[in-house]
Design an enzyme around this catalytic site. Structure first.
Site, PDB file in Angstrom:
ATOM      1  N   ASP A   1      -5.808  -4.052  -2.415  1.00 40.54           N
ATOM      2  CA  ASP A   1      -5.036  -2.979  -1.190  1.00 40.54           C
ATOM      3  C   ASP A   1      -3.744  -4.438  -0.471  1.00 40.54           C
ATOM      4  O   ASP A   1      -4.158  -5.506  -0.046  1.00 40.54           O
ATOM      5  CB  ASP A   1      -5.278  -2.951  -0.164  1.00 40.54           C
ATOM      6  CG  ASP A   1      -4.322  -1.459   0.378  1.00 40.54           C
ATOM      7  OD1 ASP A   1      -3.253  -2.291   1.075  1.00 40.54           O
ATOM      8  OD2 ASP A   1      -4.600  -0.781   0.417  1.00 40.54           O
TER       9      ASP A   1
ATOM     10  N   SER B   1       1.009  -0.985  -0.320  1.00 35.09           N
ATOM     11  CA  SER B   1       0.130  -0.164   0.106  1.00 35.09           C
ATOM     12  C   SER B   1       0.895   1.267  -0.069  1.00 35.09           C
ATOM     13  O   SER B   1       1.915   2.017  -0.399  1.00 35.09           O
ATOM     14  CB  SER B   1      -1.166   0.048   1.401  1.00 35.09           C
ATOM     15  OG  SER B   1      -1.933   1.126   0.981  1.00 35.09           O
TER      16      SER B   1
END
Length: 329
Positions: free
Chosen positions: A177, A60
């Protein structure tokens, strides 16, 4: 005002690799939204002290910082870029809403386009430093470690926060993510990094901070009358407002991330935890405070970092010797 430089970097950064015989260091950068800018401060301290990183992994926001650094941006250049993106109006320029929002609130394509102004067509496999970007195949539920392909596409896949950014198609996979399954990607370095020692940087709250009530994302100061009124309107109109559907979903994921991070950092040789303070995940106005927190924790543990470069066994330090700073496994 632009967020990234216009000219793409080349794969070769000109930074010398470590000398033969010196243990190779890997650096794992956690997810954590805007707090991930603390990674920039850690990188600055490492560069200023000539501490070489052989491989870097990120999930991320950690992948975002890791990718730019691996592409040749120094820690201080990264701070300049962070300073250009802290204004909310600049962030809104990157918004590309999906109407109706069936797969997410935003596509994330404008953000990727800005990243490409810096990275161009750079591919992960052509970088001088080994870079590992973590994402999730949402269909097979696998953690995937991206080690080839266009760098901007890989970062886009790793930063596709469920419910907010639509899933990203990468190399035939539907990705979201990386922080969902591996918020501090130490394991990726152990498996693919070809390193001898690993430093983890986690901006997620520890169990101790959770127990002490220091894991809140929001300002805990009593609101003024005007702030209470604006908060009331926000809760009625904004699905991402505290307590609303996207926030509830994100906070649920976050609870799992805290537990996964707790286990991941035990596998590192050194874990650095920048100071935690209340701030929303998208609050880039605090960019300088986040970066400073990264600098402070790296400087505090500089001797331990240098010790990792010495051949031979590491001195034993109990994991809970320093709750704010780091733990040596």
């Amino acid at each position: 005002m632009r967020i990234f430089r216009d000219a793409p970097r080349r794969a070769g950064t000109g930074r010398p690799l470590g000398e033969s015989g010196t243990p190779k260091l890997g650096l794992a950068l956690s997810s954590g939204g805007a707090r991930g800018l603390a990674h920039v401060g850690v990188l600055q301290v490492l560069e200023e002290n000539g501490i070489e990183i052989h491989a870097i992994s990120g999930a991320s926001m950690g992948s975002y910082v890791a990718a730019l650094w691996a592409a040749g941006f120094s820690g201080h250049e990264l701070e300049e870029l962070a300073g250009e993106m802290h204004e909310r109006k600049q962030l809104w320029k990157l918004a590309d809403p999906i109407i109706p929002p069936m797969k997410g609130l935003f596509r994330g394509l404008k953000g990727k386009a800005h990243l490409e102004r810096s990275l161009g067509e750079l591919r992960i496999e052509n970088l001088e430093r080994r870079l590992l970007i973590v994402s999730v195949d949402i269909d097979t539920k696998e953690r995937i470690v991206l080690r080839k392909g266009r760098l901007s596409d890989a970062v886009h896949a790793s930063c596709a926060m469920p419910g907010i950014i639509a899933p990203v198609h990468f190399e035939g996979r539907r990705c979201v993510d990386g922080g969902v399954v591996d918020p501090v990607p130490v394991g990726a370095l152990q498996k693919f990094g070809k390193v001898d020692r690993i430093i983890a940087v986690s901006v997620l709250p520890s169990f101790d901070e959770v127990d002490e009530g220091r894991s809140d994302d929001y300002d805990t100061l009593p609101p003024s009358r005007s702030r209470r009124f604006l908060s009331f309107l926000n809760r009625r109109l904004n699905v991402m407002a505290p307590g609303n559907v996207v926030d509830t979903f994100r906070q649920s994921i976050r609870a799992a991330q805290i537990r996964m991070a707790h286990d991941s950092v035990k596998r590192a040789d050194l874990c650095l935890r920048p100071e935690y303070f209340p701030a929303a995940w998208h609050d880039y106005t605090n960019f300088d405070r986040f970066i400073q927190s990264g600098r402070e924790v790296a400087l505090e543990h500089l001797d331990e970092i240098r010790a990792l470069l010495k051949p031979g066994p590491l001195p034993h330090v109990k994991p809970n010797d320093n709750l704010v700073g780091g733990c040596v496994a």
